[in-house]
Design an enzyme around this catalytic site. Structure first.
Site, PDB file in Angstrom:
ATOM      1  N   LYS A   1       0.814  -1.223   0.000  1.00  0.00           N
ATOM      2  CA  LYS A   1       0.000   0.000   0.000  1.00  0.00           C
ATOM      3  C   LYS A   1       0.845   1.269   0.000  1.00  0.00           C
ATOM      4  CE  LYS A   1      -0.949  -0.114   4.945  1.00  0.00           C
ATOM      5  NZ  LYS A   1      -0.066   0.941   5.415  1.00  0.00           N
TER       6      LYS A   1
ATOM      7  N   ARG B   1      -7.156   3.691  11.271  1.00  0.00           N
ATOM      8  CA  ARG B   1      -6.748   2.318  11.492  1.00  0.00           C
ATOM      9  C   ARG B   1      -7.642   1.586  12.491  1.00  0.00           C
ATOM     10  NH1 ARG B   1      -1.087   2.189  10.005  1.00  0.00           N
ATOM     11  NH2 ARG B   1      -0.025   0.329  10.668  1.00  0.00           N
TER      12      ARG B   1
ATOM     13  N   ARG C   1      11.148  -7.437   3.292  1.00  0.00           N
ATOM     14  CA  ARG C   1      11.437  -6.037   3.591  1.00  0.00           C
ATOM     15  C   ARG C   1      12.365  -5.933   4.810  1.00  0.00           C
ATOM     16  NH1 ARG C   1       6.410  -2.431   5.044  1.00  0.00           N
ATOM     17  NH2 ARG C   1       6.636  -3.465   7.042  1.00  0.00           N
TER      18      ARG C   1
ATOM     19  N   ARG D   1      13.971  -2.540   9.242  1.00  0.00           N
ATOM     20  CA  ARG D   1      13.102  -1.707  10.088  1.00  0.00           C
ATOM     21  C   ARG D   1      13.026  -2.285  11.496  1.00  0.00           C
ATOM     22  NH1 ARG D   1       7.484   0.102   7.271  1.00  0.00           N
ATOM     23  NH2 ARG D   1       6.713  -0.424   9.326  1.00  0.00           N
TER      24      ARG D   1
ATOM     25  N   ARG E   1       1.210  -6.626  14.715  1.00  0.00           N
ATOM     26  CA  ARG E   1       0.638  -5.699  13.740  1.00  0.00           C
ATOM     27  C   ARG E   1      -0.391  -6.379  12.849  1.00  0.00           C
ATOM     28  NH1 ARG E   1       6.110  -4.582  11.913  1.00  0.00           N
ATOM     29  NH2 ARG E   1       5.358  -3.534  10.056  1.00  0.00           N
TER      30      ARG E   1
HETATM   31  P1  AMP Z   1       2.778   1.614   9.051  1.00  0.00           P
HETATM   32  O1  AMP Z   1       3.991   2.053   8.318  1.00  0.00           O
HETATM   33  O2  AMP Z   1       1.522   2.233   8.507  1.00  0.00           O
HETATM   34  O3  AMP Z   1       2.665   0.122   9.153  1.00  0.00           O
HETATM   35  O4  AMP Z   1       2.906   2.173  10.544  1.00  0.00           O
HETATM   36  C1  AMP Z   1       3.988   1.812  11.377  1.00  0.00           C
HETATM   37  C2  AMP Z   1       3.611   1.996  12.834  1.00  0.00           C
HETATM   38  O5  AMP Z   1       3.262   3.372  13.092  1.00  0.00           O
HETATM   39  C3  AMP Z   1       2.401   1.196  13.285  1.00  0.00           C
HETATM   40  O6  AMP Z   1       2.720  -0.132  13.620  1.00  0.00           O
HETATM   41  C4  AMP Z   1       1.934   2.016  14.486  1.00  0.00           C
HETATM   42  O7  AMP Z   1       2.753   1.799  15.605  1.00  0.00           O
HETATM   43  C5  AMP Z   1       2.179   3.441  14.008  1.00  0.00           C
HETATM   44  N1  AMP Z   1       0.989   3.974  13.294  1.00  0.00           N
HETATM   45  C6  AMP Z   1       0.902   4.284  11.968  1.00  0.00           C
HETATM   46  N2  AMP Z   1      -0.317   4.735  11.648  1.00  0.00           N
HETATM   47  C7  AMP Z   1      -1.032   4.714  12.810  1.00  0.00           C
HETATM   48  C8  AMP Z   1      -2.379   5.031  13.144  1.00  0.00           C
HETATM   49  N3  AMP Z   1      -3.252   5.476  12.217  1.00  0.00           N
HETATM   50  N4  AMP Z   1      -2.760   4.896  14.434  1.00  0.00           N
HETATM   51  C9  AMP Z   1      -1.896   4.465  15.373  1.00  0.00           C
HETATM   52  N5  AMP Z   1      -0.639   4.116  15.126  1.00  0.00           N
HETATM   53  C10 AMP Z   1      -0.190   4.237  13.848  1.00  0.00           C
END
Ligand code: AMP
Length: 195
Positions: free
Chosen positions: A16, A91, A130, A136, A147
């Site tokens: 995404k 989310r 990744r 990461r 997650r």
């Molecule tokens: P992502 O790259 O979108 O997978 O986000 C990485 C991490 O950032 C997630 O595992 C959360 O810890 C935090 N995060 C990102 N977007 C959100 C959101 N909308 N609400 C809460 N935590 C978020």
């Protein structure tokens, strides 16, 4: 023509982020990724970064108020006036409510919600790849499992809300980047969302 106020949703490893970037470039709108904002702040060691680092590394969600404030601030900037693409926000159902309150006030509802679907085993395979490539901090086994579990329990249910509103559509996330991108562009065009 329908303005591109878009949201892309998919499990970790669905592609995404990459697709979101391409969509944003095509429509000349900002891609707003809350994950990227958090990672950037952690990297720079800002107060926000220090506040969220442990949460992100553990694979937990950052509190809604904090995340919502970041998104409202970003969507209020001039370059988001003609449209935007949200990646990774909302989310959970609470964040849907927060975003609704903000967008309703501006009379600017989301016009398209792209659900990028990828089977769980493929999703895990891609995250592992990744992790090997990018290293990461949150791509460790425990965090990945958490997650994905949060995605299934908290994020997937928000799709029902958007499906009911008639703005959500599912895109098969298996294929090359170009193939998946073409599917998205075609589906958006069917809804009057064209670049
Ligand atoms: P992502 O790259 O979108 O997978 O986000 C990485 C991490 O950032 C997630 O595992 C959360 O810890 C935090 N995060 C990102 N977007 C959100 C959101 N909308 N609400 C809460 N935590 C978020």
């Amino acid at each position: 023509m329908t303005p591109p106020r878009l949201l892309i949703i998919g499990p970790q490893g669905s592609g995404k982020g990459t697709q979101g970037q391409r969509i944003a470039e095509t429509f000349r709108i900002p891609a707003v990724s809350t994950g990227d904002v958090f990672r950037q702040n952690v990297k720079e060691g800002t107060p926000l970064g220090l506040q969220v680092k442990a949460i992100i590394d553990a694979g937990d969600l950052v509190p809604d108020e904090l995340t919502g404030a970041i998104v409202r601030d970003r969507l209020s900037q001039d370059d988001a006036a003609a449209g935007f693409l949200l990646d990774g926000y909302p989310r959970n159902l609470g964040q849907v409510g927060d975003l609704d309150a903000f967008l309703d006030e501006r009379d600017e509802p989301l016009t398209g919600v792209i659900e990028l679907s990828v089977p769980r085993d493929e999703s895990i395979r891609r995250i592992a790849q990744r992790a090997a490539e990018q290293g990461r901090a949150d791509d460790n086994d425990e965090s990945i499992a958490k997650r994905l579990a949060i995605y299934e329990s908290e994020t997937a249910p928000i799709l029902d809300v958007y499906r009911e509103r008639g703005v959500a559509f599912e895109i098969d996330g298996i294929g090359t980047l170009d193939e998946v991108f073409e599917r998205i562009i075609t589906a958006l065009a069917e809804r009057g969302i064209v670049a």
